[in-house]
Design an enzyme around this catalytic site. Sequence first.
Site, short mmCIF file in Angstrom:
data_model
loop_
_atom_site.label_atom_id
_atom_site.label_comp_id
_atom_site.label_asym_id
_atom_site.label_seq_id
_atom_site.Cartn_x
_atom_site.Cartn_y
_atom_site.Cartn_z
CG ASP A 100 -0.61 2.96 6.20
OD1 ASP A 100 -1.23 3.54 4.97
OD2 ASP A 100 -0.64 3.68 7.30
CG ASP A 154 -1.96 1.15 1.14
OD1 ASP A 154 -2.21 1.80 0.15
OD2 ASP A 154 -2.26 1.56 2.31
CD GLU A 213 -4.84 0.65 -2.74
OE1 GLU A 213 -6.02 -0.03 -2.23
OE2 GLU A 213 -4.42 1.70 -2.01
#
Length: 160
Positions: A142, A8, A69
């Site tokens: 996260d 992330d 991501e």
Amino acid sequence: MTLALGIDPGTATTGFGLVRLMPNGDLVAVSYGIISTPKESSPAARLEMLFDQLNDLLKEHKPDTAAVEQLFFQTNVKTAIAVGQARGVILLCIQKAGIEPFEYTPNEVKQAVAGYGSADKRQVQDMVRALLQLDKIPKPDDAADALAIAITHLNTKRYE
């Protein structure tokens, strides 16, 4: 047994999650956490820290596959640019480790993990906890998001 790294991305905080797909189909959390960089450092120094720490993580765990991501454009262009720079460093680091990086949108991750592309953060985190058979939701957020990305990737590749 495939080991997947989920990322992330962020400049200040990058979440990571390593998930192993077992021969029986179970998913097991191997490691998760964050890579953080100090606010007082220059943008270039922060990107270098991110590269170095991610490189160390890749050398230590030697994942078979990795997913990041995709950038979700926000109204704050400055933040989007910084996250885009972090993503570039992350993709480069993964590529240099000899691993093909895969990318998933936030909606694809929500759909794959929670079964609903508009699921809220808590629903996704609850499913990450359940799928990995953890006692509690991984913290910080996260790291939980990175685990969700790794789960998405493993399940996507398993059914392709």
